[in-house]
Enzyme design. Structure first.
Site, PDB file in Angstrom:
ATOM      1  N   ALA A  35     -18.922 -16.939 -43.920  1.00  0.00           N
ATOM      2  CA  ALA A  35     -17.454 -16.975 -43.883  1.00  0.00           C
ATOM      3  C   ALA A  35     -16.817 -16.090 -44.946  1.00  0.00           C
ATOM      4  CB  ALA A  35     -16.967 -18.421 -44.039  1.00  0.00           C
ATOM      5  N   HIS A  36     -17.551 -15.769 -46.004  1.00  0.00           N
ATOM      6  CA  HIS A  36     -16.926 -15.215 -47.214  1.00  0.00           C
ATOM      7  C   HIS A  36     -17.809 -14.122 -47.791  1.00  0.00           C
ATOM      8  CE1 HIS A  36     -15.526 -15.409 -51.500  1.00  0.00           C
ATOM      9  NE2 HIS A  36     -14.386 -15.810 -50.974  1.00  0.00           N
ATOM     10  N   PHE A  37     -17.695 -12.892 -47.446  1.00  0.00           N
ATOM     11  CA  PHE A  37     -16.729 -12.269 -46.546  1.00  0.00           C
ATOM     12  C   PHE A  37     -17.520 -11.477 -45.509  1.00  0.00           C
ATOM     13  CE2 PHE A  37     -14.785 -12.203 -50.802  1.00  0.00           C
ATOM     14  CZ  PHE A  37     -13.604 -12.879 -50.590  1.00  0.00           C
ATOM     15  N   VAL A  73     -20.790 -13.442 -50.286  1.00  0.00           N
ATOM     16  CA  VAL A  73     -20.776 -13.913 -51.670  1.00  0.00           C
ATOM     17  C   VAL A  73     -20.336 -15.376 -51.670  1.00  0.00           C
ATOM     18  CG1 VAL A  73     -18.399 -13.104 -52.021  1.00  0.00           C
ATOM     19  CG2 VAL A  73     -19.890 -13.417 -53.995  1.00  0.00           C
TER      20      VAL A  73
END
Length: 826
Positions: free
Chosen positions: A718-720, A725
């Site tokens: 989800a990130h990113f 990360v």
């Protein structure tokens, strides 16, 4: 040093005079000698100035001389008879820059040092580039202040010889009437100022004065019933402030047009500092809400900024409040030692100018009118006083450098059209809660517009769909799609060819739409404001069902704020500022949770303001202030900053300088699995390595816990996109989960209890100097307890997070509260 220097010069001068008298065989009677000296000194000063006036086209004293009077030696301006005054700790002065408005003195009448009556004629140039211009005009309060040379005249007439440096000038009363438009840039205001006489009340000297101001012979304003005096510190300290009579307090009916209906519906409300800043920037939606969306204004006429930023907060705005029942607004401005309006007024007797306090009150009234929907286009509308209205001022106190807050309470008494919108109001001004000034019949009108224009403005309000970049679809395009779909063809290279920093993807996306933004896209600029909205889902959301609590977790609430900042960074086209692909990282911040938020609470709106932008050595830094609000007010607010870094710069990160895990001892066990603790996807720790209720740096408790990094963890996806990360907010959530273990040990956690983090009202800080990548093996957190509040069941600690032993996060004053079974409201 100045006092010593002046005293030495006086002694030397006195000795020289004695030798001259003895050499000439002259011995004069003291009183006669004084009278001769006074007359000679006064005549000499006038003769010298008159000779200069012949050479300078009728100017008796120029601006340089007036500034010398304001900040230097009075003897250098008025002559040697006034020299002893320069040795006094304080004397009558004009204000210093930027509040000195006497550009020249044309004439001076009255017997010097006589303490009788006199007249002075001055001029002030309203330059087209002057710092104070407000929609092209000199502001109302400053227009009155420009007639400030009664100070000069009172010194000429001898006030300082009676005050003896122990009493300071203060205005008591004045009545002001404006006769026409305010002077514009390029105008010169001509002031004819009279002191009608001095009088005494006990040991206190006072004087009555008046003036008229005109431009090219056209009357602009008149001041009558002026009264000022010279008061010792003891007298000032003994003042009772404004004392209201029963008549002053009694409710009175306000006056409204028979068919009055404000263009914008308004309930009782308030504005925080971020909203006031947004209003100054012309962002009506960020300041007042979605009702102001779609108004056909290219830029609204609003409040000035810079030195004229005179409203920091609106603590109350009630359309049905006040003594007259038709409106009340209360504003505040923070006062600090050294503020410009103290330092210049006066250099040896710092006090906030009453005329500037008057202007603060006018700004409060203007905010009230704007909130009602009385708006106009910048460049067309100006805010001016209503001609013919007599505004009466009573000053019975002062704003000093020791004052913390100056507040303004405006009671609206009349609103109408004539044909331009106007309002009359009474105002009370406060110094740290003490009433110090009372203004009757303060007035403002909006020139350049009328009722028909305002009704047409609101009739033309468009409810058009927002731009794509403000919608959920545009937000998802910035997270997982083609950035050009959100922000246009300039970002097309980042669709396929180049890397661009992204917003988080679901399920870690907490941004549904952007209600407003103040500046055009793809322009990286300080001062941009935006309002972002997130509709909080019901209790079945994974972060609620798996976080173990009744409330929206800290990490989610923080992300709602930070993602709004991230959207602003993308909107400003930050990626376009470098030929090298840049990665986006949060670097730290300071914030406070004010209330716990429950699932299904409605919409959270994050008001964001970019406070600073800088670029250096291939990096971009951006600072933001944010305020998260729900329907009941502020939930979470603070400041934060971000950086854009190349991949090489991120690879070179060495962590937090000088930080290391301490390796404290204690019992090791698995993170509890009871109902109050997180589970499943929200579990950011697996095992507790050490727990000691009497350990740590302060002997109040220590906890160390960790988790093995799963490179397939949901949050990496989800990130990113393209830049996996571990979210910093989830790293802070890991720290909080360790603190929950320590809090349960300190207070116990019963059935139905829950954790609230961070504890409401406890400010916290965080700093990131590294990242947790999927290649890391283990994340470890440790916390040293700094405070334990058994009554409130709050535990506070400083903490660190390490990736494979390298400390990369520091968290200060993070806290956890154990709340009992009933919901936490505040």
């Amino acid at each position: 040093l100045r006092f010593s220097d002046n005293t030495t010069r006086l002694v030397v001068g006195g000795l020289r005079l004695q030798h001259e008298l003895l050499a000439g065989g002259v011995v004069a009677a003291p009183d006669a000698a004084m009278a001769v000296a006074e007359s000679a000194a006064g005549d000499a000063a006038v003769e010298s100035a008159a000779e200069s006036a012949q050479e300078t086209g009728g100017v008796l004293f120029d601006r340089a001389a007036c500034l010398e009077f304001a900040t230097g030696r009075i003897a250098a301006v008025l002559g040697p008879r006034w020299a002893e005054i320069d040795a006094y700790p304080a004397r009558v002065r004009l204000p210093d820059e930027p509040y000195m408005f006497v550009d020249r003195i044309l004439s001076l009448e009255g017997e010097p040092l006589s303490m009788t009556c006199g007249r002075i004629v001055t001029e002030h140039d309203v330059r087209a580039d002057h710092w104070y211009l407000d929609h092209g005009c000199i502001p109302t309060g400053l227009c009155i202040e420009a007639g400030q040379a009664d100070l000069f005249l009172s010194a000429w007439l001898g006030a300082d010889f009676h005050a003896q440096g122990a009493a300071c000038y203060r205005l008591l009363d004045a009545s002001v009437t404006f006769h026409g438009p305010l002077p514009r840039g390029g105008d010169t205001i001509h002031f004819d100022i009279h002191i009608d006489g001095f009088f005494r009340q006990g040991d206190t000297y006072l004087f009555r004065f008046r003036f008229d101001g005109s431009v090219d012979g056209r009357p602009v304003l008149s001041m009558r019933d002026g009264c000022a005096g010279f008061f010792t510190q003891a007298e000032l300290d003994a003042g009772q402030g404004i004392v209201l009579t029963e008549r002053d307090r009694a409710p009175q009916p306000g006056k409204l047009p028979a068919d009055w209906a404000p263009p914008a519906a308004v309930a009782r409300t308030s504005l925080d500092e971020a909203q006031c800043d947004a209003l100054r920037a012309g962002d009506l939606v960020a300041a007042f809400g979605d009702d102001f969306t779609g108004l056909p204004l290219s830029r609204v006429a609003t409040l000035p900024g810079g030195l004229m930023n005179l409203v920091h907060r609106v603590t109350d705005l009630d359309p049905r409040g006040g003594r007259y029942g038709i409106g009340l607004v209360r504003t505040e401005i923070d006062v600090h030692p050294g503020d410009w309006f103290l330092a210049c007024h006066f250099v040896d007797d710092m006090v906030m100018p009453g005329t500037l306090m008057y202007e603060c009150s006018l700004h409060a009234l203007r905010i009230f009118l704007m909130r009602l929907g009385l708006l106009g286009e910048d460049g067309q509308v100006a805010y001016e006083p209503v001609p013919g209205v007599i505004s009466r001022l009573r000053c019975r106190g002062q704003i000093l450098e020791t004052t913390r807050v100056s507040a303004y309470e405006v009671h609206v008494k009349e609103i109408g059209f004539g044909p331009e919108p106007y309002a009359l109001a009474d105002c009370l001004m406060y110094a740290d809660g003490r009433r110090v000034v009372h203004m009757h019949d303060m007035s403002v009108r909006m020139t350049g517009t009328d009722r028909a224009a305002i009704e047409a403005l609101w009739a033309g309000r468009r409810d058009a769909a927002p731009y794509r970049f403000q919608t959920r679809e545009g937000i998802l395009a910035l997270a997982d799609g083609d950035p050009s779909d959100a922000l246009g063809p300039r970002l097309a290279p980042f669709d396929r060819e180049r890397f661009i920093a992204r917003l988080p993807r679901p399920p870690y996306s907490f941004l549904d739409r952007v209600a407003s933004v103040s500046l055009p896209p793809l322009e990286m600029a300080q001062g941009l404001t935006a309002v972002a909205a997130w509709d909080v889902p019901d209790a079945d959301a994974c972060f609620t069902t798996e976080s173990g609590g009744r409330h929206v977790p800290f990490a989610v609430l923080q992300e709602a704020a930070l993602q709004a900042c991230g959207w602003c960074s993308a909107y400003m086209g930050s990626a376009l500022g470098s030929d090298v692909d840049l990665h986006f990282r949060n670097l730290g911040g300071k914030a406070t949770l004010h209330r716990a938020v429950e699932p299904g609470c409605g919409t959270l709106r994050t008001h964001v303001r970019c406070t600073d932008v800088s670029a250096s050595a291939g990096m971009i830094l951006q600072h933001y202030a944010f305020t998260v609000r729900d329907a009941d007010g502020v939930v979470y607010d603070g400041t934060t900053y971000f950086g854009f870094f190349s991949a090489a710069a991120l690879a070179d990160q060495v962590g937090v300088a000088g930080a290391a895990l301490s390796g404290g001892d204690g019992e090791a066990f698995e993170l509890p699995g009871t109902a109050a603790f997180p589970r499943g996807r929200w579990r950011m720790l697996h095992d507790v390595e050490a727990l000691d209720s009497r350990g740590g740096a302060h002997g109040l408790g220590y906890v160390r816990a960790g988790i093995d990094v799963d490179p397939e963890a949901w949050f990496f996806r989800a990130h990113f996109k393209g830049d996996a990360v571990w979210p910093g907010s989830l790293g802070l959530e890991a720290i909080i989960q360790a603190l929950e273990v320590a809090a349960a040990d300190a207070f116990g956690v019963g059935e139905g209890d829950a954790f609230v983090a961070t504890a409401p009202g406890v400010p916290h800080e965080w700093q990131y100097r590294g990242q947790v990548l999927p290649t890391a093996r283990r994340v470890t957190v440790e916390a040293h307890v700094t405070a334990v509040d058994h009554e409130a069941r709050v535990l506070t600690a400083d903490a660190q997070l390490a990736a494979d032993g390298k400390v990369i996060y520091v968290a200060k004053a993070f806290s956890v509260q154990v709340s009992c079974a009933q919901p936490v409201g505040a």
